[in-house]
Design an enzyme around this catalytic site. Structure first.
Site, PDB file in Angstrom:
ATOM      1  N   ASN A   7       0.989  -0.843  -0.199  1.00 42.56           N
ATOM      2  CA  ASN A   7      -0.004   0.345   0.461  1.00 42.56           C
ATOM      3  C   ASN A   7       0.932   1.390  -0.120  1.00 42.56           C
ATOM      4  OD1 ASN A   7      -1.621   2.384   0.538  1.00 42.56           O
ATOM      5  ND2 ASN A   7      -2.953   1.319   2.150  1.00 42.56           N
ATOM      6  N   ARG A  91      -2.414  -2.117  -3.191  1.00 44.54           N
ATOM      7  CA  ARG A  91      -4.025  -1.323  -3.109  1.00 44.54           C
ATOM      8  C   ARG A  91      -3.287   0.226  -4.024  1.00 44.54           C
ATOM      9  NH1 ARG A  91      -5.095   2.983   1.748  1.00 44.54           N
ATOM     10  NH2 ARG A  91      -7.547   3.309   0.486  1.00 44.54           N
ATOM     11  N   HIS A 180     -12.779   3.276   0.287  1.00 40.78           N
ATOM     12  CA  HIS A 180     -13.050   1.989   1.363  1.00 40.78           C
ATOM     13  C   HIS A 180     -14.021   0.896   0.834  1.00 40.78           C
ATOM     14  CE1 HIS A 180     -12.832   4.868   4.687  1.00 40.78           C
ATOM     15  NE2 HIS A 180     -11.664   5.206   4.396  1.00 40.78           N
ATOM     16  N   ARG A 241     -11.015  15.531   8.333  1.00 40.70           N
ATOM     17  CA  ARG A 241     -11.954  16.220   6.741  1.00 40.70           C
ATOM     18  C   ARG A 241     -13.473  16.275   7.845  1.00 40.70           C
ATOM     19  NH1 ARG A 241     -10.229  10.665   3.811  1.00 40.70           N
ATOM     20  NH2 ARG A 241      -9.019  10.470   5.151  1.00 40.70           N
ATOM     21  N   GLU A 383      -8.301  -5.234   5.056  1.00 40.27           N
ATOM     22  CA  GLU A 383      -7.866  -4.779   3.955  1.00 40.27           C
ATOM     23  C   GLU A 383      -6.958  -5.763   2.720  1.00 40.27           C
ATOM     24  OE1 GLU A 383      -8.865  -0.586   5.311  1.00 40.27           O
ATOM     25  OE2 GLU A 383      -9.172  -0.748   3.295  1.00 40.27           O
TER      26      GLU A 383
END
Ligand code: ADP
Length: 399
Positions: A7, A91, A180, A241, A383
């Protein structure tokens, strides 16, 4: 079969080496500050303490070479030879509308990922750097790409078209993509497995709540709606965010601050829990401050709780009901008080949690009361394992 999962961010690289027979993580690690002074690697061989080493990593290629070296190191390594590696899984944040599932890397796939760069100008180039570095260092070994957006490509247009002139979609593919996806898909499937039900018979709301958060409606095993949008600022309040916001506020910020970059910083880096509380982007700090009486910390907490409730109820309405609500990621897996706050007063729609069962962290647990119409669960996300499984599948099919 051993799979390397990567990743890659713009200056970081996370890796795991997974033995697929028994799905065991053999080693994992993180390289930080690639291309910046003070770069370092933290490597953990399963069963041993982590080792941290400072070393210069001017490029992703240099970092990957080091990772491969450490994987065959007699003391810290887990492989005798790099030939033991079956394939590498990467990823990739954005697959646009082109990629609806994980695929083996071919020249066409590389071109496709490059074409999507305008939609993810920060992430896809970094992901690609990692991919190209592995192709250079391990020629001849298969590479598979797994996209954050792919799971959401099943959404119907009513769930992804924004209310702006349609030409923005036609010309530049401005629409909701959702992210996601690897996590939402995994926890939804896992929840169905744990319950011994066919996922096709379930209406599931998956809440991935971490530093970045998104909530997804899963019906018939497919994403039919999600809270992340064109980018990763829409939806619930996050660490830094802003979550859902009236576009008029963006116009106001643009007038006040003058440049898109400054506005972007305001809504991506300085907003969220941090911006509202003025304390921290970490929910644990916010919770602690709220308990000590900090009003803005309490407000930030309340906004997040409210937002999650709104999406769960909204997605239930969208799907004509909800059978399962799943909590995952840092906050979802560990936030005992947070989960309780979200589920409080949701009995009107059949959600009732059991305080004792909810007193759990980071393990697969049904936390709803036996008489709750909706099953509420904690399912830790994984993941990397999904990437490894997809990589094995795509690489085997190609052989
Ligand atoms: P990322 O999105 O970076 O992968 P994580 O999934 O690790 O992030 O989630 C990080 C968030 O999880 C932080 O806001 C952190 O406060 C929260 N978290 C971790 N442990 C707890 C806890 N015990 N209670 C509440 N929140 C927690």
């Amino acid at each position: 079969m051993k799979i390397l999962v990567l990743n890659c961010g713009s200056s970081s690289l996370k890796y795991q080496l997974i033995e697929m027979d028994g799905e065991k993580v053999m080693a994992k690690g993180l390289v930080e500050r690639i291309g910046i002074e003070g770069s370092r690697i933290k490597h953990t061989k399963t069963g041993m303490d982590a080792v941290t080493r400072e070393a210069p990593f001017p490029t992703h290629t240099a970092a990957i070479k080091y990772v491969l070296d450490i994987l065959v190191d007699p003391e810290y390594g887990v492989l005798k030879d790099l030939d033991e590696l079956y394939a590498t899984g990467h990823r990739i944040v954005h697959g646009g509308e082109k990629f609806t599932k994980s695929v083996l890397v071919t020249p066409d796939v590389l071109k496709g990922i490059e074409e999507v760069i305008p939609l993810a100008p920060l992430h896809n180039p970094a992901n690609l750097q990692g991919l190209k570095a592995v192709m250079e260092v391990l020629p001849g070994k298969p590479n598979v790409v797994v996209f954050d957006t792919a799971f959401h490509q099943t959404m119907p247009p009513k769930a992804y078209i924004y209310g702006i002139p349609y030409e923005h979609y036609e010309k530049n593919r401005v629409r909701r993509y959702g992210f996601h996806g690897t996590s939402h898909g995994y926890v939804a499937r896992r929840a169905a497995e744990i319950l011994g039900r066919d996922i096709k018979d379930l209406k599931i709301v998956t809440c991935h709540l971490g530093n970045g958060s998104s909530i997804t409606a899963v019906k018939d095993g497919m994403s039919v709606g999600t809270s992340f949008g064109y980018g990763t600022a829409e939806g619930v309040l996050m660490g830094t965010r802003c979550g859902d916001i009236d576009p008029s506020v963006m116009i106001y910020l643009m007038e006040q601050l003058g440049t898109p970059q400054k506005v972007s910083d305001e809504v991506h880096k300085k907003g969220g829990l941090l911006g509202v509380s003025g304390i921290s982007s970490d929910l644990r700090d916010v919770e602690e401050a709220a308990e000590k009486g900090c009003e803005r910390a309490r407000l930030a907490w309340d906004i997040l709780v409210d937002g999650v409730k709104k999406y769960i109820a909204g997605f239930a309405a969208k799907m004509g009901g909800v059978d399962v609500v799943v909590f995952t990621a840092g906050i979802g897996e560990n936030g005992i008080t947070f989960r309780k706050a979200v589920c409080d007063n949701m009995e009107f729609m059949g959600v009732k949690i059991d305080a004792k069962k909810n007193d759990c962290r980071g393990k697969e647990t049904i936390i709803s009361a036996p008489d709750s119409k909706v099953t509420v669960m904690v399912v830790p996300t994984d993941e990397e394992m999904v990437i490894a499984r997809d990589t094995l599948k795509c690489a085997s099919e190609a052989k």
